[in-house]
Design a protein around this motif. Structure first.
Motif, PDB file in Angstrom:
ATOM      1  N   ALA A 224      10.095   6.185  69.601  1.00 55.73           N
ATOM      2  CA  ALA A 224       9.389   6.883  68.526  1.00 55.73           C
ATOM      3  C   ALA A 224       9.479   8.390  68.775  1.00 55.73           C
ATOM      4  O   ALA A 224       9.277   8.857  69.903  1.00 55.73           O
ATOM      5  CB  ALA A 224       7.932   6.434  68.460  1.00 55.73           C
TER       6      ALA A 224
ATOM      7  N   GLN B 100       7.501  11.094  64.162  1.00 57.27           N
ATOM      8  CA  GLN B 100       6.945   9.782  63.793  1.00 57.27           C
ATOM      9  C   GLN B 100       5.518   9.629  64.313  1.00 57.27           C
ATOM     10  O   GLN B 100       4.648   9.092  63.616  1.00 57.27           O
ATOM     11  CB  GLN B 100       7.841   8.662  64.333  1.00 57.27           C
ATOM     12  CG  GLN B 100       9.166   8.548  63.556  1.00 57.27           C
ATOM     13  CD  GLN B 100      10.114   7.538  64.168  1.00 57.27           C
ATOM     14  OE1 GLN B 100      10.237   7.456  65.399  1.00 57.27           O
ATOM     15  NE2 GLN B 100      10.803   6.780  63.324  1.00 57.27           N
ATOM     16  N   LYS B 101       5.290  10.120  65.535  1.00 61.76           N
ATOM     17  CA  LYS B 101       3.920  10.039  66.069  1.00 61.76           C
ATOM     18  C   LYS B 101       2.960  10.891  65.225  1.00 61.76           C
ATOM     19  O   LYS B 101       1.830  10.473  64.935  1.00 61.76           O
ATOM     20  CB  LYS B 101       3.903  10.474  67.534  1.00 61.76           C
ATOM     21  CG  LYS B 101       4.620   9.472  68.441  1.00 61.76           C
ATOM     22  CD  LYS B 101       4.840  10.021  69.845  1.00 61.76           C
ATOM     23  CE  LYS B 101       5.766   9.111  70.631  1.00 61.76           C
ATOM     24  NZ  LYS B 101       6.158   9.708  71.936  1.00 61.76           N
ATOM     25  N   ALA B 102       3.411  12.078  64.844  1.00 67.19           N
ATOM     26  CA  ALA B 102       2.570  12.933  64.003  1.00 67.19           C
ATOM     27  C   ALA B 102       2.304  12.251  62.655  1.00 67.19           C
ATOM     28  O   ALA B 102       1.211  12.376  62.089  1.00 67.19           O
ATOM     29  CB  ALA B 102       3.228  14.292  63.809  1.00 67.19           C
ATOM     30  N   ALA B 103       3.299  11.520  62.149  1.00 66.29           N
ATOM     31  CA  ALA B 103       3.116  10.807  60.871  1.00 66.29           C
ATOM     32  C   ALA B 103       2.087   9.685  61.012  1.00 66.29           C
ATOM     33  O   ALA B 103       1.311   9.422  60.087  1.00 66.29           O
ATOM     34  CB  ALA B 103       4.454  10.254  60.383  1.00 66.29           C
ATOM     35  N   LEU B 104       2.083   9.021  62.160  1.00 67.48           N
ATOM     36  CA  LEU B 104       1.050   7.989  62.402  1.00 67.48           C
ATOM     37  C   LEU B 104      -0.343   8.626  62.427  1.00 67.48           C
ATOM     38  O   LEU B 104      -1.282   8.120  61.821  1.00 67.48           O
ATOM     39  CB  LEU B 104       1.309   7.261  63.726  1.00 67.48           C
ATOM     40  CG  LEU B 104       2.549   6.363  63.793  1.00 67.48           C
ATOM     41  CD1 LEU B 104       2.665   5.742  65.189  1.00 67.48           C
ATOM     42  CD2 LEU B 104       2.507   5.260  62.733  1.00 67.48           C
ATOM     43  N   ILE B 105      -0.455   9.738  63.147  1.00 69.99           N
ATOM     44  CA  ILE B 105      -1.752  10.426  63.247  1.00 69.99           C
ATOM     45  C   ILE B 105      -2.240  10.852  61.856  1.00 69.99           C
ATOM     46  O   ILE B 105      -3.387  10.618  61.485  1.00 69.99           O
ATOM     47  CB  ILE B 105      -1.638  11.651  64.200  1.00 69.99           C
ATOM     48  CG1 ILE B 105      -1.497  11.168  65.655  1.00 69.99           C
ATOM     49  CG2 ILE B 105      -2.827  12.591  64.035  1.00 69.99           C
ATOM     50  CD1 ILE B 105      -1.106  12.252  66.655  1.00 69.99           C
ATOM     51  N   LYS B 106      -1.341  11.465  61.089  1.00 67.09           N
ATOM     52  CA  LYS B 106      -1.730  11.910  59.741  1.00 67.09           C
ATOM     53  C   LYS B 106      -2.068  10.714  58.838  1.00 67.09           C
ATOM     54  O   LYS B 106      -3.083  10.717  58.130  1.00 67.09           O
ATOM     55  CB  LYS B 106      -0.602  12.741  59.107  1.00 67.09           C
ATOM     56  CG  LYS B 106      -0.990  13.257  57.727  1.00 67.09           C
ATOM     57  CD  LYS B 106      -0.040  14.270  57.171  1.00 67.09           C
ATOM     58  CE  LYS B 106      -0.584  14.882  55.868  1.00 67.09           C
ATOM     59  NZ  LYS B 106      -1.480  14.063  55.089  1.00 67.09           N
ATOM     60  N   GLY B 107      -1.247   9.677  58.894  1.00 69.20           N
ATOM     61  CA  GLY B 107      -1.452   8.530  58.011  1.00 69.20           C
ATOM     62  C   GLY B 107      -2.757   7.809  58.276  1.00 69.20           C
ATOM     63  O   GLY B 107      -3.489   7.446  57.343  1.00 69.20           O
ATOM     64  N   VAL B 108      -3.065   7.592  59.542  1.00 76.85           N
ATOM     65  CA  VAL B 108      -4.310   6.886  59.880  1.00 76.85           C
ATOM     66  C   VAL B 108      -5.519   7.743  59.494  1.00 76.85           C
ATOM     67  O   VAL B 108      -6.513   7.232  58.967  1.00 76.85           O
ATOM     68  CB  VAL B 108      -4.344   6.539  61.382  1.00 76.85           C
ATOM     69  CG1 VAL B 108      -5.732   6.098  61.799  1.00 76.85           C
ATOM     70  CG2 VAL B 108      -3.345   5.434  61.686  1.00 76.85           C
ATOM     71  N   THR B 109      -5.434   9.022  59.746  1.00 71.96           N
ATOM     72  CA  THR B 109      -6.563   9.911  59.412  1.00 71.96           C
ATOM     73  C   THR B 109      -6.782   9.943  57.904  1.00 71.96           C
ATOM     74  O   THR B 109      -7.916   9.809  57.424  1.00 71.96           O
ATOM     75  CB  THR B 109      -6.297  11.326  59.961  1.00 71.96           C
ATOM     76  OG1 THR B 109      -6.010  11.227  61.358  1.00 71.96           O
ATOM     77  CG2 THR B 109      -7.492  12.240  59.752  1.00 71.96           C
TER      78      THR B 109
ATOM     79  N   ILE C 140      -2.418   7.394  70.653  1.00 76.49           N
ATOM     80  CA  ILE C 140      -1.234   6.525  70.654  1.00 76.49           C
ATOM     81  C   ILE C 140      -0.870   6.165  72.096  1.00 76.49           C
ATOM     82  O   ILE C 140      -0.774   7.047  72.943  1.00 76.49           O
ATOM     83  CB  ILE C 140      -0.030   7.231  69.981  1.00 76.49           C
ATOM     84  CG1 ILE C 140      -0.360   7.568  68.521  1.00 76.49           C
ATOM     85  CG2 ILE C 140       1.233   6.374  70.076  1.00 76.49           C
ATOM     86  CD1 ILE C 140       0.653   8.494  67.854  1.00 76.49           C
TER      87      ILE C 140
ATOM     88  N   VAL D  58      -7.259   9.913  66.972  1.00 73.53           N
ATOM     89  CA  VAL D  58      -6.217   8.883  67.009  1.00 73.53           C
ATOM     90  C   VAL D  58      -5.498   9.010  68.349  1.00 73.53           C
ATOM     91  O   VAL D  58      -5.015  10.102  68.689  1.00 73.53           O
ATOM     92  CB  VAL D  58      -5.190   9.066  65.858  1.00 73.53           C
ATOM     93  CG1 VAL D  58      -4.142   7.964  65.902  1.00 73.53           C
ATOM     94  CG2 VAL D  58      -5.887   9.092  64.502  1.00 73.53           C
TER      95      VAL D  58
END
Lengths: 71, 71, 71, 71, 71, 71
Positions: free
Chosen positions: C13, C17-26, C44, C42
């Motif tokens: 990853a 992609q990690k930043a996208a996970l953080i933004k998406g979950v928030t 990971i 968040v």
């Protein structure tokens, strides 16, 4: 930005004791690592006695076994 | 094969809202990392207000303090 | 005040992609439960392939087995 | 000094079954890694069905969907 | 028999600081709940900066944003 | 659909031993609760010795203290 999770067996901790844990852990992170309290989370989980194992036994059975051994 | 754990304070999230969290997190992992939904687990924990600390206080006391300061 | 922990296998990853996970979950927690981003954490965890088991096997062995079965 | 956390959906595991999980996991750590039972903790979490997601759905909805697909 | 997990961002905590966290949390559980130190576990996780999100951003980006806003 | 997290100190567990833990825990959940291996996850965390506390001390210091006391 610390996150602290405290797991204890459910055997009667009072709201005041829980508040004391929250305050104590937060103060510790401020003192030792200069963390900001406003972004320090503390989550307490109380775990049913039947759900906590030690020595291969649920905790109450384990305590009885220790007591019996000490006679 | 992701595993996601979401912890929120227990203050009235509905079954529909919980289902929306499960769907949203799973979709996100599919979109961003091409994970398979069939092996994506999401576990939600609702934490009692008295068990969640921030700013060195249980969360309700913390919110009251913030409100009083803004007062 | 949510806390979200995302565990994924460590297989490349990217920071984006990690930043996208953080933004998406928030964003999800804001949309569904009206949570404040400033107190949404968040975290990971990337888990070594040899440390993640499924089907009774480390994940790489499990994938090879599935592939062989589909032959 | 291992710590093991087992999360299962809440659907009727008995005290005897929970005790069997505690014993089984502890024995495994003794056998495989020569750990001491006296410092091996096992914590079981039973998770409400509505709080466990798989395939983007709460687990009961997911099982119904699988069943419907199999016809 | 408490188990405590402390998660902090990885930004240079020293072995002495980590030992101080372990001692401080253990003393707190002894003082507040009369727990036995011999069965009190403390596990510290240092989380990569890129793996910790707050405000919808990885923590370094979030701090820069806050600084820019205060300008 | 179980999820199991095993935390051990990092002191030389081999890939074979980790695979044995994964297999053993999965078999246990199949035997005791009739769970499906295909949706049973096992995640192993190896924790640095300096990050694991017991008795108020990092684990190596604790072991040395016990040894000294036994003389």
């Amino acid at each position: 930005m610390p996150y602290v999770n405290i797991k204890i067996t459910k055997e009667g901790a009072t709201p005041d004791q829980k508040a004391a844990l929250i305050k104590g852990v937060t103060d510790l992170l401020v003192d030792v690592l200069d963390k900001s309290p406003a972004t320090t989370f503390v989550v307490i989980d109380e775990v049913e006695m039947a759900h906590w194992g030690i020595g291969g036994l649920p905790v109450e059975a384990y305590r009885q076994k220790l007591k019996a051994e000490k006679g």
